[in-house]
Design a protein around this motif. Structure first.
Motif, short mmCIF file in Angstrom:
data_model
loop_
_atom_site.label_atom_id
_atom_site.label_comp_id
_atom_site.label_asym_id
_atom_site.label_seq_id
_atom_site.Cartn_x
_atom_site.Cartn_y
_atom_site.Cartn_z
N SER A 1 -15.38 -28.51 23.55
CA SER A 1 -15.74 -27.12 23.30
C SER A 1 -15.24 -26.68 21.92
N THR A 2 -15.87 -25.67 21.39
CA THR A 2 -15.46 -25.13 20.09
C THR A 2 -14.14 -24.39 20.24
N PRO A 3 -13.13 -24.74 19.46
CA PRO A 3 -11.82 -24.07 19.61
C PRO A 3 -11.89 -22.63 19.12
N HIS A 4 -11.17 -21.78 19.78
CA HIS A 4 -11.07 -20.37 19.40
C HIS A 4 -9.68 -20.13 18.82
N LEU A 5 -9.67 -19.76 17.56
CA LEU A 5 -8.40 -19.55 16.87
C LEU A 5 -7.88 -18.14 17.14
N GLU A 6 -6.58 -18.06 17.34
CA GLU A 6 -5.93 -16.77 17.58
C GLU A 6 -4.72 -16.64 16.67
#
Length: 249
Positions: free
Chosen positions: A235-240
């Motif tokens: 999955s596409t990583p979600h940066l926080e």
């Protein structure tokens, strides 16, 4: 996927065969051109040599205009004239900036000796007096001979880039396969884990040892965590944004 791998292998084979054909054809054709140019240059030097000999031996009443024209037309083939002791007496079509250097001339003479058999002029009045005319390859002939090497490097670079791109494509397909398998595993785990969570909730209401129920709940949570992790593979990583100071403190 298997068909895709087979197609990649077939493309590699086709590219290799095309590259071999291109290189082989270029080498054979360039060698053919080199031999043709070499023969023509030898003929030109021979004409130049005979024209010069004619000018030397011609009587005053004979027109030497055509012979003089032949001697002046050669502006590409390097020639060094020596006496019977191989001492340099004259040179033609050499680098004018370097021709004043004796070491350069001697080095050039050794190079010309290794390339072609010289033409020799013998004085008809005194056979001990001889002039040798050593000649070498023109720049055009050298360029034709070195052209296959340059093209071979270009083809090798092309093959390398193509191989790296195919390898990258192969790895991308392989990663997609692993990601698909991981997501499928997570999907298959989701059903029994959900069922186990329901049974744990029912056990909480039954008159059983609470410690057993808590341990079962921990195991089910671990299975849920494993299932979620498998589902996130590929999955596409979600940066926080996170403050790094707080975890360190």
């Amino acid at each position: 996927i298997r068909n895709m791998f087979r197609q990649l292998l077939n493309w590699r084979t086709v590219l290799a065969l095309v590259a071999i054909l291109i290189v082989s054809g270029t080498i054979f054709y360039s060698q053919y051109l080199a031999r043709k140019i070499k023969t023509e240059e030898k003929l030109r030097v021979e004409q130049w040599y005979k024209a010069g000999k004619f000018i030397i031996n011609a009587p005053d009443s004979v027109d030497i205009g055509f012979a003089s024209q032949i001697t002046t037309e050669n502006k590409t083939i390097p020639i060094i004239e020596t006496n019977e002791k191989d001492s340099i007496s004259n040179h033609f079509n050499l680098d004018s900036a370097k021709a004043t250097d004796r070491e350069y001339l001697e080095k050039k003479l050794r190079q010309l000796k290794s390339q072609h058999t010289p033409f020799e002029w013998v004085d008809p009045k005194d056979s001990t007096i001889r002039n040798r005319y050593y000649y070498g390859n023109s720049r055009l002939l050298d360029e034709v001979r070195y052209y296959p090497i340059i093209q071979l490097c270009i083809v090798a670079l092309f093959i390398l880039i193509t191989f790296l791109s195919l390898r990258s494509s192969y790895r991308s397909v392989q990663n997609q396969v692993w990601a698909g398998m991981a997501k499928e595993t997570a999907h298959q785990l989701g059903t029994p884990v959900s069922s186990l969570e329901g049974w744990v909730e029912m056990l909480k209401e039954a008159p059983l040892d609470k410690k057993i129920v808590q341990e079962l709940e921990k195991d089910v949570d671990r299975l849920r965590l494993v299932s979620d992790r498998f589902g996130k593979i590929g999955s596409t990583p979600h940066l926080e944004e996170t403050d790094l100071v707080k975890p360190i403190n």
